[in-house]
Scaffold this motif. Sequence first.
Motif, short mmCIF file in Angstrom:
data_model
loop_
_atom_site.label_atom_id
_atom_site.label_comp_id
_atom_site.label_asym_id
_atom_site.label_seq_id
_atom_site.Cartn_x
_atom_site.Cartn_y
_atom_site.Cartn_z
N HIS A 60 0.84 -1.20 0.00
CA HIS A 60 0.00 0.00 0.00
C HIS A 60 0.87 1.25 0.00
O HIS A 60 0.62 2.20 -0.77
CB HIS A 60 -0.91 0.00 1.23
N ASP A 61 1.88 1.28 0.83
CA ASP A 61 2.73 2.47 0.95
C ASP A 61 3.65 2.64 -0.26
O ASP A 61 3.97 3.78 -0.63
CB ASP A 61 3.55 2.41 2.23
N ASN A 76 1.15 4.30 -2.64
CA ASN A 76 0.53 5.57 -2.25
C ASN A 76 1.49 6.62 -1.70
O ASN A 76 1.24 7.81 -1.83
CB ASN A 76 -0.57 5.30 -1.22
N ARG A 126 2.43 8.04 1.33
CA ARG A 126 2.00 9.12 2.21
C ARG A 126 2.39 8.79 3.64
O ARG A 126 2.39 7.63 4.04
CB ARG A 126 0.49 9.36 2.11
N ALA A 150 6.57 6.58 -6.61
CA ALA A 150 5.56 5.54 -6.45
C ALA A 150 5.68 4.47 -7.53
O ALA A 150 6.10 4.74 -8.67
CB ALA A 150 4.17 6.16 -6.48
N PRO A 171 -6.19 1.99 -5.31
CA PRO A 171 -4.93 2.12 -4.55
C PRO A 171 -5.12 2.50 -3.09
O PRO A 171 -4.40 2.00 -2.22
CB PRO A 171 -4.19 3.21 -5.33
N SER A 172 -6.08 3.33 -2.81
CA SER A 172 -6.30 3.77 -1.43
C SER A 172 -6.86 2.67 -0.55
O SER A 172 -6.88 2.80 0.68
CB SER A 172 -7.26 4.97 -1.40
#
Length: 550
Positions: A458-459, A462, A464, A476, A523-524
Amino acid sequence: MRLDAVFHNGRFTTLDADRPHARALGVLGGRIAGLDDEIAGARADTVVDLGGAQVVPGFNDAHHHLSMVGQNLRQLDVSYAACPTLDALYAAVAARAATLPADAWVLGFGYDQNKIGAHPTAEALHRAAGGRPVWLMHTSHHMAVASTEAFRRAGYADRAGVPDVPGGAVPRDADGRAVGLLQETAVSLVERLIRPEPAEEWVANIAEGSRAALALGLTSATEPGIGVTDGIGNGPTDLDSFHRARERGLLGVRMTVMPYITALRDRGLFEPGNSWYGLDLGLRTGFGDEWLRIGPTKILSDGSLIGRSAAMCCDYQDTPGNSGLLQYEAERIRHYILEAHRCGWQVATHAIGDAALDVALDAYEEAQRLYPRADVRHRVEHAAVASDAQVARIAALGLIPVPQGRFLSEIGDGLLTALGAERSRLAYRMRSFLDAGVVLPGSTDAPVVAGSPVLSIHDMVNRRTASGAPIAPHEAVTAEEALYAYTVGSAHAVHEERIKGTLRRGMLADLTVLSDDLLGVAPSRIRDVEVVATVVGGRVAYGAERLSLG
């Protein structure tokens, strides 16, 4: 044909270009016997109905301190999640101390001064623990705090006379007494009292870490540092502890272990004119089997970003006058790398700061020039701050950088504060490495941050921080590239891509069953995907109760 197991009614993402998707997979002798039409009509001792679940190759963490994960799970948790303030940390220490004998150590892990405002102090810990010795390891594993009683037991009454240590730091008060914090190599001044732990304790740590890894979908991991008390690991019999865990059925994941560099030494002549630098009996990288093998040797060249001890070319944004430090003199690092390379080792050098990275790259380049070897795949653990020129040089030298996606969220705000806006654009680069042709592995450095591959993926996508701030968003990668890193890339990082990383006939039958499609969700929402089950060698090692077994 009679198989050991068949997994059917699944949605397999194989990462095999010749057959990217499948619905069924057969297992024989721990290996994949075939998929779909290749196993049509076959019977099996065990039949698993996956109920339409998503399946990917087993996750593989290229930098995961499994034994330390287990150790920390058995110690006091002083992470931000458990102790969100300094007062909460002291209260947790007091509560644990109250359950212990008067002379027992209070051992804990996971605090981060960036999140709770300051490091704990020796005297405050002394009061909280009622005079018991306290030892709290920082989340980075690059520093720790000792209580006044812990210093006394180490020979420093009233925290006086604590010496300076090359490659380390001992902050002191106005009277010259240690305040409690010990950084980098100075950690050994007190930690030597509690290391090595008894072998059975370390076996228990490995078992606990293995159970935790399976629950995260991990089927393989590389432990970056074993075998010494003056570096990373527990002690000189760490490999035996892993072997004991395996013999007892407690090692559920396949492990590659990295002996720390100081476990290697000059063993004398092994042939006329040539001395052997390494372990006894000529053991080196590659020895072992599918479950437990020796990987690269690990070297710590510098410290950590959130501890402001990584060796940088420029001062930290928030601490003018401080650019970090090397753990060894540059010439010593060069010697370690050249000798290990000469004697056939793959080398993994921890280099977080860009100044440390230059030292490692210079040594790798010289080693290959003096002693040419094919397809060595030396590694740079973390490569946290790298310029465009350093990225290009890493690719040209055939090196493998091992950055951590999960760092971006869990400690990303601290990284931004340490580096500042401009230099943070060079932090934990991934897209740049892929574009340069590097095979990128996936890793977490657990227990520094959470060991979940799903959260790390995930990171990687993304990028963040915990507060929501973007951190080098131009670096990314796609979900598919991140999944490839956590499977094929991590296998490639230890020369195992021939048996791990993809789902095709002849490969190890290591699978991770998921609640949703990592490559299909927004993606989120990647972080919301759950591990349903973990299969190692065709055996359901985690989550059997969630599957239909027949």
